[in-house]
Write an enzyme that holds these catalytic residues in place. Structure first.
Site, short mmCIF file in Angstrom:
data_model
loop_
_atom_site.label_atom_id
_atom_site.label_comp_id
_atom_site.label_asym_id
_atom_site.label_seq_id
_atom_site.Cartn_x
_atom_site.Cartn_y
_atom_site.Cartn_z
N HIS A 39 0.85 -1.20 0.00
CA HIS A 39 0.00 0.00 0.00
C HIS A 39 0.88 1.24 0.00
O HIS A 39 2.09 1.16 0.23
CB HIS A 39 -0.90 0.02 1.24
CG HIS A 39 -0.14 0.21 2.51
ND1 HIS A 39 0.47 -0.83 3.18
CD2 HIS A 39 0.16 1.33 3.23
CE1 HIS A 39 1.09 -0.37 4.25
NE2 HIS A 39 0.92 0.95 4.30
N HIS A 130 5.43 6.52 -1.60
CA HIS A 130 6.18 5.31 -1.89
C HIS A 130 5.40 4.09 -1.40
O HIS A 130 4.48 4.21 -0.59
CB HIS A 130 7.56 5.34 -1.21
CG HIS A 130 7.48 5.24 0.28
ND1 HIS A 130 7.20 6.34 1.08
CD2 HIS A 130 7.61 4.18 1.13
CE1 HIS A 130 7.18 5.96 2.34
NE2 HIS A 130 7.42 4.65 2.41
#
Length: 198
Positions: A39, A130
């Site tokens: 995620h 990220h």
């Protein structure tokens, strides 16, 4: 309860990330993130009292009404920290939408918590979109960079509960927020006009 806001990934993006994880699997010092947990964190809230949960749910819904869906890009891999011994191997993501969501959530939490917000772990760190691919648990080498060049549509985000267990964290999605972009549509339509379909 330990909470964070996150964007989860479509199957094709997740598959590309899982393929990249094969680079570190030969080295026992690297622990890859399980595929279903991959995620992008928008904002980490840390441990929060359960009575605050309705406020965080309301914030997510409010922001989702304002922000429209957008396209994101998956670039290449990198390390935190970049110099010295790495602790995290990640994939870089790009989209102005990630920045808008992160800033909107941060502003909303500051409004809710006031000065207490600065006590949230990592609050003072700049947001860098990220996806964590692996964490270093023991001595292990750096691996060559992986380039992706993928794009995908981001249509929502979620409020997630993280429970720390001996075998690793367990994530539970408490609420999903679909991006609707009503604010932008209202501006485009002009005052007094209603969006179609509402």
């Amino acid at each position: 309860m330990r909470l964070f806001y996150a964007v989860f990934l479509p199957e094709e993006v997740r598959a590309a990330l899982v393929e990249a994880q094969t680079k570190v699997r030969p080295f026992r010092g690297w622990k890859p993130v399980p595929p279903h947990q991959l995620h992008l964190t928008l904002l980490f809230l840390g441990e929060r009292p359960e009575e605050e949960l309705p406020d965080y749910l309301a914030l997510g819904h409010r922001l989702a009404r304002l922000e429209a869906p957008f396209r994101a890009r998956l670039r290449g891999t990198g390390y935190f920290p970049n110099e010295g011994t790495p602790r995290v191997w990640f994939a870089k993501a790009e989209a102005e939408g990630f920045l808008r969501l992160a800033e909107g959530l941060r502003a909303g939490v500051e409004e809710l918590l006031g000065e207490e917000a600065v006590r949230i772990p990592g609050w003072d760190k700049p947001f860098k979109p990220h996806i964590t691919l692996a964490r270093r648990k023991a001595p292990a080498p750096r691996v060559p960079p992986v380039l992706f060049g993928l794009e995908w549509p981001v249509e929502g985000f979620a409020l997630v509960r993280s429970e720390l267990k001996p075998k690793g964290p367990v994530y539970t999605v408490l609420e999903k927020f679909s991006l609707r972009g009503e604010h932008g549509r209202e501006q485009a339509q002009g005052p007094g006009e209603r969006p179609e379909g509402d």
